[in-house]
Write a protein that holds these residues in place. Structure first.
Motif, PDB file in Angstrom:
ATOM      1  N   ASP A   3       2.997  45.310  46.370  1.00  0.00           N
ATOM      2  CA  ASP A   3       4.414  45.774  46.459  1.00  0.00           C
ATOM      3  C   ASP A   3       4.446  47.144  47.112  1.00  0.00           C
ATOM      4  OD1 ASP A   3       7.229  45.130  45.682  1.00  0.00           O
ATOM      5  OD2 ASP A   3       7.043  47.191  44.629  1.00  0.00           O
ATOM      6  N   THR A   4       3.619  48.170  46.945  1.00  0.00           N
ATOM      7  CA  THR A   4       3.739  49.403  47.398  1.00  0.00           C
ATOM      8  C   THR A   4       3.595  49.408  49.020  1.00  0.00           C
ATOM      9  OG1 THR A   4       3.037  50.449  45.376  1.00  0.00           O
ATOM     10  CG2 THR A   4       2.800  51.631  47.628  1.00  0.00           C
ATOM     11  N   LEU A   5       2.526  48.282  49.447  1.00  0.00           N
ATOM     12  CA  LEU A   5       2.186  48.101  50.738  1.00  0.00           C
ATOM     13  C   LEU A   5       3.171  47.132  51.609  1.00  0.00           C
ATOM     14  CD1 LEU A   5      -1.561  47.451  50.125  1.00  0.00           C
ATOM     15  CD2 LEU A   5      -0.716  49.418  51.243  1.00  0.00           C
TER      16      LEU A   5
ATOM     17  N   ARG B 238      -1.752  42.035  37.606  1.00  0.00           N
ATOM     18  CA  ARG B 238      -0.655  42.881  37.840  1.00  0.00           C
ATOM     19  C   ARG B 238      -0.958  44.215  38.609  1.00  0.00           C
ATOM     20  NH1 ARG B 238       0.804  46.624  33.215  1.00  0.00           N
ATOM     21  NH2 ARG B 238      -0.930  45.757  32.205  1.00  0.00           N
ATOM     22  N   TYR B 239      -1.947  44.695  38.366  1.00  0.00           N
ATOM     23  CA  TYR B 239      -2.365  45.934  39.221  1.00  0.00           C
ATOM     24  C   TYR B 239      -2.464  45.708  40.504  1.00  0.00           C
ATOM     25  CZ  TYR B 239      -3.980  46.656  34.371  1.00  0.00           C
ATOM     26  OH  TYR B 239      -3.747  46.698  33.063  1.00  0.00           O
ATOM     27  N   LEU B 240      -2.936  44.544  41.044  1.00  0.00           N
ATOM     28  CA  LEU B 240      -3.327  44.344  42.538  1.00  0.00           C
ATOM     29  C   LEU B 240      -2.003  43.990  43.102  1.00  0.00           C
ATOM     30  CD1 LEU B 240      -6.456  42.399  42.459  1.00  0.00           C
ATOM     31  CD2 LEU B 240      -6.152  44.817  42.994  1.00  0.00           C
ATOM     32  N   ASN B 241      -0.914  43.070  42.536  1.00  0.00           N
ATOM     33  CA  ASN B 241       0.311  42.983  42.753  1.00  0.00           C
ATOM     34  C   ASN B 241       1.244  44.206  42.947  1.00  0.00           C
ATOM     35  OD1 ASN B 241       0.254  40.380  43.786  1.00  0.00           O
ATOM     36  ND2 ASN B 241       0.587  39.453  41.829  1.00  0.00           N
TER      37      ASN B 241
ATOM     38  N   LYS C  68       3.564  39.141  46.833  1.00  0.00           N
ATOM     39  CA  LYS C  68       2.729  38.736  45.592  1.00  0.00           C
ATOM     40  C   LYS C  68       1.819  37.777  45.992  1.00  0.00           C
ATOM     41  CE  LYS C  68       5.601  41.044  42.185  1.00  0.00           C
ATOM     42  NZ  LYS C  68       6.300  40.467  40.608  1.00  0.00           N
ATOM     43  N   SER C  69       0.311  37.927  45.242  1.00  0.00           N
ATOM     44  CA  SER C  69      -0.535  36.868  45.381  1.00  0.00           C
ATOM     45  C   SER C  69      -1.197  36.487  44.044  1.00  0.00           C
ATOM     46  CB  SER C  69      -1.479  37.359  46.191  1.00  0.00           C
ATOM     47  OG  SER C  69      -2.522  36.468  46.443  1.00  0.00           O
ATOM     48  N   ARG C  70      -1.354  35.167  44.119  1.00  0.00           N
ATOM     49  CA  ARG C  70      -2.107  34.509  42.666  1.00  0.00           C
ATOM     50  C   ARG C  70      -3.440  34.364  43.162  1.00  0.00           C
ATOM     51  NH1 ARG C  70       1.089  33.886  38.425  1.00  0.00           N
ATOM     52  NH2 ARG C  70      -0.446  31.837  37.494  1.00  0.00           N
ATOM     53  N   ALA C  71      -3.820  34.529  44.159  1.00  0.00           N
ATOM     54  CA  ALA C  71      -5.284  34.031  44.640  1.00  0.00           C
ATOM     55  C   ALA C  71      -6.231  35.098  44.027  1.00  0.00           C
ATOM     56  CB  ALA C  71      -5.296  34.198  46.127  1.00  0.00           C
ATOM     57  N   SER C  72      -7.486  34.544  43.915  1.00  0.00           N
ATOM     58  CA  SER C  72      -8.541  35.418  43.468  1.00  0.00           C
ATOM     59  C   SER C  72      -9.094  36.255  44.507  1.00  0.00           C
ATOM     60  CB  SER C  72      -9.831  34.632  42.941  1.00  0.00           C
ATOM     61  OG  SER C  72     -10.340  34.050  43.986  1.00  0.00           O
TER      62      SER C  72
ATOM     63  N   SER D  97      -9.098  44.835  50.275  1.00  0.00           N
ATOM     64  CA  SER D  97      -8.460  43.772  50.789  1.00  0.00           C
ATOM     65  C   SER D  97      -7.126  43.760  51.219  1.00  0.00           C
ATOM     66  CB  SER D  97      -8.973  42.547  50.051  1.00  0.00           C
ATOM     67  OG  SER D  97      -8.144  42.299  49.183  1.00  0.00           O
ATOM     68  N   SER D  98      -6.124  44.238  49.987  1.00  0.00           N
ATOM     69  CA  SER D  98      -4.694  44.399  50.442  1.00  0.00           C
ATOM     70  C   SER D  98      -4.515  45.338  51.442  1.00  0.00           C
ATOM     71  CB  SER D  98      -4.162  44.533  49.025  1.00  0.00           C
ATOM     72  OG  SER D  98      -3.937  43.524  48.105  1.00  0.00           O
ATOM     73  N   VAL D  99      -5.273  46.420  51.249  1.00  0.00           N
ATOM     74  CA  VAL D  99      -5.002  47.774  52.248  1.00  0.00           C
ATOM     75  C   VAL D  99      -5.294  47.211  53.567  1.00  0.00           C
ATOM     76  CG1 VAL D  99      -5.300  50.053  52.787  1.00  0.00           C
ATOM     77  CG2 VAL D  99      -5.116  49.377  50.304  1.00  0.00           C
TER      78      VAL D  99
END
Length: 425
Positions: A183-185, A176-179, A189-193, A118-120
């Motif tokens: 950051d790489t992308l 932590r891993y998703l943020n 940052k996001s705190r949402a599920s 989803s982030s990608v």
């Protein structure tokens, strides 16, 4: 259209998605599958482009630590073990998902890759579609798989509470891993599920299991979560991966020499002493006066060690749809693919669940009256005898036969591909 499909997991996670990839390729799309390193050759054998993505989960399950965790039947312990592996692999996994999705016009993710995908997709500004192998979103009809004993039928507020806890736990553990990925992308940052992120983006969450297995659930959700049924490989793909390489004549001839057998396939169960379990199957079969067809799926039982006895046969891989309709009942671990095959063949089914969603499916076959559930941790000769005897009653066999026609057996790949194409239409 260039479609990227980042995957992780075991063959049971990968095989139905390969079936979808082949359907998309038949429609003229360029498809790239990111597969665990131990399954890259499996995907490539079907003719799909494949690239390594994610860790070798099967290797983890086969390790001493993995076998002990599986044998304990504790979903939280397994989740911690997998989470520990993923923590050490997180940065590489982020890079591999980015690599698989580079240049794509659309990303197809699954239950276990949708968080990263989803982030990608957000960074690439391209559409996303997610595929779910089992219920993994908030609803009032069923609790989070593994959260409560599968025989319980809790009220809606309790079901809702299990989803709230589970989704927040997942969010906290993986944030932590998703943020780091975000950051790489170059994303904030996001705190949402993940569930909230996909809901805001209107991402289709396609349920690639059968709605007949979860009565009451389709009514809980809207059109964003359509049910398509289980996706299966066509004959050409099955031949390519060696699934039909064996000679079924010997198996079918053995079946035809006597009464229909009970199938025993323990799949990924953590069998530490296969000789003892095989002796248990022989004992149970003798007590019930039935023949046993045993699948050599255990780690230290060589599939080449085929044996033929009048009342017991041990065989290697075979095509379920060719053999199951000639059996009387089925005993297996409850993976959705094998469960679909046994139920569509009209077989009363005993699920010897290990963990994750398997106990849920065991509870469902009991609830639907088409089988029984025996957690692997409770497996012994007496319990197995009682459970298999229950499968062979006229009432249970009639219920399983009546249930089979309610399953979706055609068009699942086409339906799912239609949903994907409509995402960019």
């Amino acid at each position: 259209m260039r479609i990227s499909i980042p995957l992780t997991g075991t063959r049971g996670d990968v095989q139905p998605i390969v079936a979808l990839g082949l359907e998309l390729r038949r429609r003229g799309h360029d498809v790239l599958v990111g597969a665990p390193p131990n399954l890259v050759d499996f995907v490539a054998a079907t003719g799909l482009a494949a690239r390594a993505c994610g860790p070798d989960i099967q290797q983890l399950y086969s390790s001493d630590e993995g076998q002990r965790a599986l044998a304990a039947g504790n979903t939280l312990r397994l989740m911690r073990m997998v989470g520990h592996q993923m923590a050490g692999y997180a940065e590489q996994m982020n890079r591999e998902v980015i690599d698989v999705c580079a240049g794509a016009d659309l990303v197809v993710a699954t239950t276990v890759t949708e968080d990263r995908a989803s982030s990608v997709a957000e960074a690439l500004r391209i559409p996303l579609v997610s595929l779910h192998y089992f219920p993994c979103r908030d609803n009032a009809a069923y609790p989070f798989p593994g959260a409560l004993p599968p025989r319980w039928n809790p009220p809606a507020p309790v079901n809702r509470a299990t989803w709230l806890i589970a989704e927040n736990l997942r969010r906290v553990v993986f944030m932590r891993y998703l943020n780091a990925l975000r950051d790489t992308l170059g994303l904030p940052k996001s705190r949402a599920s993940t569930a909230a992120v996909l809901a805001r983006a209107g991402v289709p969450e396609v349920q690639i299991y059968d709605p007949a297995l979860v009565p009451g659930l389709p009514e809980q959700w809207d059109a964003r979560r359509p049910f398509t049924g289980f996706m299966t490989l066509d004959r050409a793909a099955r031949e390519a991966v060696g699934e039909l390489a064996g000679d079924h004549e010997a198996i079918l001839s053995w079946i035809g020499d006597g009464p229909a057998p009970v199938f025993f396939g323990f799949g990924s169960m953590p069998i530490r002493d296969t000789a003892a379990v095989l002796a248990m199957v022989r004992d149970v079969s003798a007590r019930l006066g039935v023949r046993a067809l045993v699948s050599a799926g255990w780690s230290d039982l060589d599939p080449a060690d085929t044996r033929w006895e009048p009342d017991l046969a041990v065989v290697g891989p075979f095509a379920h749809d060719a053999v199951f309709p000639r059996c009387a009942a089925a005993v297996h671990h409850g993976g959705i693919g094998t469960l679909f095959e046994s139920l569509r063949a009209g077989l009363p089914t005993l699920v010897c669940s290990v963990s994750f969603e398997q106990p849920m499916w065991g509870g469902q076959v009991e609830r639907l009256g088409v089988g029984a559930h025996l957690p692997f941790t409770h497996l012994n000769a007496a319990a197995l005898t009682e459970a298999v005897a229950a499968l062979l009653t006229p009432e249970r066999r009639a219920a399983a036969a009546a249930f089979a026609p309610t399953l979706i057996t055609e068009g699942a790949c086409a339906h799912t591909a239609d949903i994907i194409e409509a995402r960019v239409g």
